[in-house]
Design a protein around this motif. Structure first.
Motif, PDB file in Angstrom:
ATOM      1  N   LEU A   1       0.864  -1.176   0.000  1.00  0.00           N
ATOM      2  CA  LEU A   1       0.000   0.000   0.000  1.00  0.00           C
ATOM      3  C   LEU A   1       0.898   1.223   0.000  1.00  0.00           C
ATOM      4  N   SER A   2       0.518   2.227  -0.780  1.00  0.00           N
ATOM      5  CA  SER A   2       1.330   3.440  -0.840  1.00  0.00           C
ATOM      6  C   SER A   2       0.457   4.666  -0.668  1.00  0.00           C
ATOM      7  N   GLY A   3       1.129   5.785  -0.414  1.00  0.00           N
ATOM      8  CA  GLY A   3       0.437   7.058  -0.286  1.00  0.00           C
ATOM      9  C   GLY A   3       1.427   8.205  -0.337  1.00  0.00           C
ATOM     10  N   THR A   4       0.894   9.401  -0.452  1.00  0.00           N
ATOM     11  CA  THR A   4       1.754  10.588  -0.498  1.00  0.00           C
ATOM     12  C   THR A   4       2.098  11.091   0.897  1.00  0.00           C
ATOM     13  N   ARG A   5       1.335  10.640   1.904  1.00  0.00           N
ATOM     14  CA  ARG A   5       1.607  11.018   3.297  1.00  0.00           C
ATOM     15  C   ARG A   5       1.984   9.772   4.078  1.00  0.00           C
ATOM     16  N   SER A   6       2.938   9.900   4.954  1.00  0.00           N
ATOM     17  CA  SER A   6       3.388   8.779   5.765  1.00  0.00           C
ATOM     18  C   SER A   6       2.225   8.196   6.569  1.00  0.00           C
ATOM     19  N   GLY A   7       2.051   6.881   6.456  1.00  0.00           N
ATOM     20  CA  GLY A   7       1.037   6.195   7.245  1.00  0.00           C
ATOM     21  C   GLY A   7      -0.366   6.220   6.676  1.00  0.00           C
ATOM     22  N   VAL A   8      -0.584   6.906   5.553  1.00  0.00           N
ATOM     23  CA  VAL A   8      -1.936   7.022   4.988  1.00  0.00           C
ATOM     24  C   VAL A   8      -1.963   6.314   3.627  1.00  0.00           C
ATOM     25  N   ALA A   9      -2.667   5.192   3.558  1.00  0.00           N
ATOM     26  CA  ALA A   9      -2.737   4.415   2.320  1.00  0.00           C
ATOM     27  C   ALA A   9      -3.712   5.058   1.340  1.00  0.00           C
ATOM     28  N   GLU A  10      -3.270   5.161   0.096  1.00  0.00           N
ATOM     29  CA  GLU A  10      -4.118   5.691  -0.972  1.00  0.00           C
ATOM     30  C   GLU A  10      -4.212   4.727  -2.145  1.00  0.00           C
ATOM     31  N   HIS A  11      -3.185   3.890  -2.322  1.00  0.00           N
ATOM     32  CA  HIS A  11      -3.118   3.014  -3.489  1.00  0.00           C
ATOM     33  C   HIS A  11      -2.724   1.602  -3.075  1.00  0.00           C
ATOM     34  N   ASP A  12      -3.321   0.624  -3.757  1.00  0.00           N
ATOM     35  CA  ASP A  12      -2.981  -0.784  -3.575  1.00  0.00           C
ATOM     36  C   ASP A  12      -2.162  -1.225  -4.785  1.00  0.00           C
TER      37      ASP A  12
END
Length: 152
Positions: free
Chosen positions: A34-45
């Motif tokens: 899981l990734s995201g532009t903010r640390s700890g916040v998932a936006e993409h699988d």
């Protein structure tokens, strides 16, 4: 160096999609990042193929897919939020194999357990010697980590 997130936050739709994909995979473990532009916040699988010979109770991410994803994340300026895999039949508790194989101690492990009686997702800080719960928020709800038996 990026500091460790206080919690992993996953949108409800993403959490539901992970649980459904794990359920559909039947006896085989799914895995990904899981990734995201903010640390700890998932936006993409980012699903990654499981190349483990024993995919019913192990996972081994396809190395080429993983390296390509790391390059894409770097170029898109996104962070790894969590490395996930599923436990098709059991609870979302880390096994000794999960602890030993988790090579990124600064990235939480998210375990998806579609058949669990309790929480179907749990986040963990893993090292070869230890598994500590990582706070998990799905949508706006805190998810309590399950009580897991000690692993040998």
């Amino acid at each position: 160096m990026q500091r460790l997130p206080d919690a992993v936050t996953v949108p409800e739709t993403l959490a539901a999609a992970l649980i459904e994909r794990a359920r559909r995979a039947g006896p085989h473990e799914i895995c990904g990042i899981l990734s995201g532009t903010r640390s700890g916040v998932a936006e993409h699988d980012h699903p990654i193929s499981n190349r483990a010979a024993r995919a019913h109770d192990r996972f081994e991410m396809d190395t080429a897919e993983q390296i390509a994803l790391f390059r894409d994340l770097r170029e898109a300026q996104r962070h790894q939020v969590a490395i996930y895999h599923s436990h098709p039949l059991g609870p979302p508790c880390p096994s000794v194999h999960d602890r030993a194989g988790h090579g990124y101690p600064r990235v939480p492990a998210l375990i998806v357990a579609p058949c669990a009686n309790g929480p179907k997702l749990a986040a963990w800080w893993l090292t070869p010697d230890d598994a500590r719960p990582c706070p998990l928020v799905i949508g706006s709800f805190f998810v309590e980590s399950p009580l897991c038996p000690p692993t040998q």
